[in-house]
Design a protein around this motif. Structure first.
Motif, PDB file in Angstrom:
ATOM      1  N   UNK A 102      51.820  80.310 -68.063  1.00  0.00           N
ATOM      2  CA  UNK A 102      51.562  81.419 -68.975  1.00  0.00           C
ATOM      3  C   UNK A 102      51.626  82.753 -68.244  1.00  0.00           C
ATOM      4  N   UNK A 103      50.965  82.825 -67.095  1.00  0.00           N
ATOM      5  CA  UNK A 103      50.900  84.089 -66.371  1.00  0.00           C
ATOM      6  C   UNK A 103      52.257  84.543 -65.848  1.00  0.00           C
ATOM      7  N   UNK A 104      53.061  83.600 -65.397  1.00  0.00           N
ATOM      8  CA  UNK A 104      54.335  83.946 -64.769  1.00  0.00           C
ATOM      9  C   UNK A 104      55.485  84.056 -65.759  1.00  0.00           C
ATOM     10  N   UNK A 105      55.392  83.376 -66.909  1.00  0.00           N
ATOM     11  CA  UNK A 105      56.528  83.307 -67.819  1.00  0.00           C
ATOM     12  C   UNK A 105      56.204  83.831 -69.217  1.00  0.00           C
ATOM     13  N   UNK A 106      55.276  83.182 -69.903  1.00  0.00           N
ATOM     14  CA  UNK A 106      54.994  83.548 -71.288  1.00  0.00           C
ATOM     15  C   UNK A 106      54.514  84.999 -71.406  1.00  0.00           C
ATOM     16  N   UNK A 107      53.552  85.391 -70.596  1.00  0.00           N
ATOM     17  CA  UNK A 107      53.023  86.747 -70.687  1.00  0.00           C
ATOM     18  C   UNK A 107      54.080  87.815 -70.454  1.00  0.00           C
ATOM     19  N   UNK A 108      54.793  87.775 -69.324  1.00  0.00           N
ATOM     20  CA  UNK A 108      55.804  88.802 -69.071  1.00  0.00           C
ATOM     21  C   UNK A 108      56.920  88.834 -70.118  1.00  0.00           C
ATOM     22  N   UNK A 109      57.394  87.674 -70.555  1.00  0.00           N
ATOM     23  CA  UNK A 109      58.494  87.657 -71.517  1.00  0.00           C
ATOM     24  C   UNK A 109      58.050  88.144 -72.894  1.00  0.00           C
ATOM     25  N   UNK A 110      56.908  87.650 -73.369  1.00  0.00           N
ATOM     26  CA  UNK A 110      56.422  88.086 -74.675  1.00  0.00           C
ATOM     27  C   UNK A 110      56.094  89.580 -74.646  1.00  0.00           C
TER      28      UNK A 110
ATOM     29  N   UNK B  47      62.233  82.248 -76.765  1.00  0.00           N
ATOM     30  CA  UNK B  47      62.525  81.053 -77.566  1.00  0.00           C
ATOM     31  C   UNK B  47      62.496  79.811 -76.685  1.00  0.00           C
ATOM     32  N   UNK B  48      63.090  79.926 -75.500  1.00  0.00           N
ATOM     33  CA  UNK B  48      63.102  78.782 -74.583  1.00  0.00           C
ATOM     34  C   UNK B  48      61.686  78.397 -74.179  1.00  0.00           C
TER      35      UNK B  48
ATOM     36  N   UNK C 192      56.690  74.813 -74.712  1.00  0.00           N
ATOM     37  CA  UNK C 192      55.343  74.607 -75.246  1.00  0.00           C
ATOM     38  C   UNK C 192      55.375  73.640 -76.436  1.00  0.00           C
ATOM     39  N   UNK C 193      56.381  73.763 -77.275  1.00  0.00           N
ATOM     40  CA  UNK C 193      56.529  72.870 -78.423  1.00  0.00           C
ATOM     41  C   UNK C 193      56.651  71.415 -77.972  1.00  0.00           C
ATOM     42  N   UNK C 194      57.474  71.178 -76.961  1.00  0.00           N
ATOM     43  CA  UNK C 194      57.643  69.814 -76.436  1.00  0.00           C
ATOM     44  C   UNK C 194      56.340  69.301 -75.831  1.00  0.00           C
TER      45      UNK C 194
ATOM     46  N   UNK D 234      50.632  90.860 -83.834  1.00  0.00           N
ATOM     47  CA  UNK D 234      50.702  92.279 -83.496  1.00  0.00           C
ATOM     48  C   UNK D 234      52.128  92.736 -83.170  1.00  0.00           C
ATOM     49  N   UNK D 235      52.895  91.921 -82.447  1.00  0.00           N
ATOM     50  CA  UNK D 235      54.271  92.295 -82.103  1.00  0.00           C
ATOM     51  C   UNK D 235      55.236  92.105 -83.267  1.00  0.00           C
ATOM     52  N   UNK D 236      54.818  91.342 -84.286  1.00  0.00           N
ATOM     53  CA  UNK D 236      55.648  91.103 -85.471  1.00  0.00           C
ATOM     54  C   UNK D 236      57.019  90.547 -85.099  1.00  0.00           C
ATOM     55  N   UNK D 237      57.024  89.591 -84.158  1.00  0.00           N
ATOM     56  CA  UNK D 237      58.279  89.068 -83.629  1.00  0.00           C
ATOM     57  C   UNK D 237      58.530  87.617 -84.032  1.00  0.00           C
ATOM     58  N   UNK D 238      57.771  87.098 -84.988  1.00  0.00           N
ATOM     59  CA  UNK D 238      57.937  85.705 -85.382  1.00  0.00           C
ATOM     60  C   UNK D 238      59.337  85.380 -85.828  1.00  0.00           C
ATOM     61  N   UNK D 239      59.926  86.239 -86.638  1.00  0.00           N
ATOM     62  CA  UNK D 239      61.285  85.986 -87.123  1.00  0.00           C
ATOM     63  C   UNK D 239      62.289  86.050 -85.982  1.00  0.00           C
ATOM     64  N   UNK D 240      62.087  86.965 -85.055  1.00  0.00           N
ATOM     65  CA  UNK D 240      62.994  87.105 -83.911  1.00  0.00           C
ATOM     66  C   UNK D 240      63.093  85.814 -83.107  1.00  0.00           C
ATOM     67  N   UNK D 241      61.959  85.153 -82.908  1.00  0.00           N
ATOM     68  CA  UNK D 241      61.931  83.967 -82.044  1.00  0.00           C
ATOM     69  C   UNK D 241      61.972  82.663 -82.842  1.00  0.00           C
ATOM     70  N   UNK D 242      62.263  82.745 -84.134  1.00  0.00           N
ATOM     71  CA  UNK D 242      62.346  81.548 -84.997  1.00  0.00           C
ATOM     72  C   UNK D 242      61.049  80.741 -84.969  1.00  0.00           C
ATOM     73  N   UNK D 243      59.934  81.452 -85.031  1.00  0.00           N
ATOM     74  CA  UNK D 243      58.641  80.774 -84.954  1.00  0.00           C
ATOM     75  C   UNK D 243      58.461  79.774 -86.091  1.00  0.00           C
TER      76      UNK D 243
END
Length: 234
Positions: free
Chosen positions: A122-130, A158-159, A164-166, A196-205
């Protein structure tokens, strides 16, 4: 009564209860990791709002605790060997609080390190990318005409959501049946991405199944809900 006067941060944010753990933060995705952990563990603590919109994390007092000028940070008057301990970096704080309380991090060595690896993920990947998606999609970066940076961060996010999904396909929590610091570390970032970022559609959540169910389970925890609003913004 604990004496914290040797720590310059207490001059700007005085401790009304110096015998309690002092938490300095704001309810951002990184900040709420600590407030959620404190609420979940039940440790007595005192909260201090550090308003990053007013550059309060760059004041000399805050920099004396965290020279990197970022929230969250803590000052524990009852640290190792009973001596005060100042600590920054959300992942390090989570591990410290887990060790201090014996909660949300397995004592089994293999499980312990596997949990820590997901905190680092999370600290190295998810946080910086999101966070980059937030900048380029919602904040100042959205004015940049070249959309390749946003596209890059969307693709990578998305990746990461797929990873996380898997992971969550056959388990309730990142580490299995037990809620852990891996979940605490990650919940706020996923919530922020689609909220807050309103990015659900962007990342196909909406195409995901297990991540949304996991987020819903996390947000159903009373301590998580409390922690998401600590400290209250001015």
């Amino acid at each position: 009564m604990s004496d914290l006067s040797a720590f310059p941060i207490t001059a700007r944010w005085p401790a009304a209860h110096p015998d309690r753990l002092q938490y300095y933060g704001l309810p951002t995705p990184n900040g709420v990791k600590v407030s959620i952990m404190l609420e979940e563990t039940g440790l007595p603590y005192e909260v201090h709002l550090v308003d990053i919109t007013k550059n309060e994390s760059w004041t000399p007092e805050f920099l004396s605790l965290n020279p990197n000028g970022k929230i969250p940070a803590i000052l524990d008057p009852d640290g190792p060997r009973g001596k005060p301990l100042a600590l920054f970096e959300s992942g390090a704080i989570l591990i410290y609080l887990a060790d201090k309380t014996g909660q949300f991090l397995s004592a089994d060595p293999a499980m312990r390190y596997e949990t820590i690896q997901w905190v680092f993920f999370q600290n190295a990947a998810i946080g910086p990318m999101f966070g980059q998606i937030g900048f380029f999609h919602k904040f100042a970066g959205k004015a940049i005409e070249d959309k390749r940076p946003l596209e890059r961060y969307v693709t990578e996010s998305k990746r990461l959501l797929g990873v996380l999904e898997d992971r969550l396909a056959d388990r309730s929590w990142i580490m299995g049946d037990a809620f852990s610091i891996a979940d605490i570390s990650t919940l706020g970032w996923v919530r922020n991405l689609v909220g807050f970022y309103e990015a659900g559609e962007l990342v196909d959540y909406a195409s995901l199944k297990h991540v949304p169910a996991w987020l819903e389970r996390g947000l159903a925890r009373p301590a998580v809900l409390r922690g998401l609003d600590i400290p209250k913004r001015a």
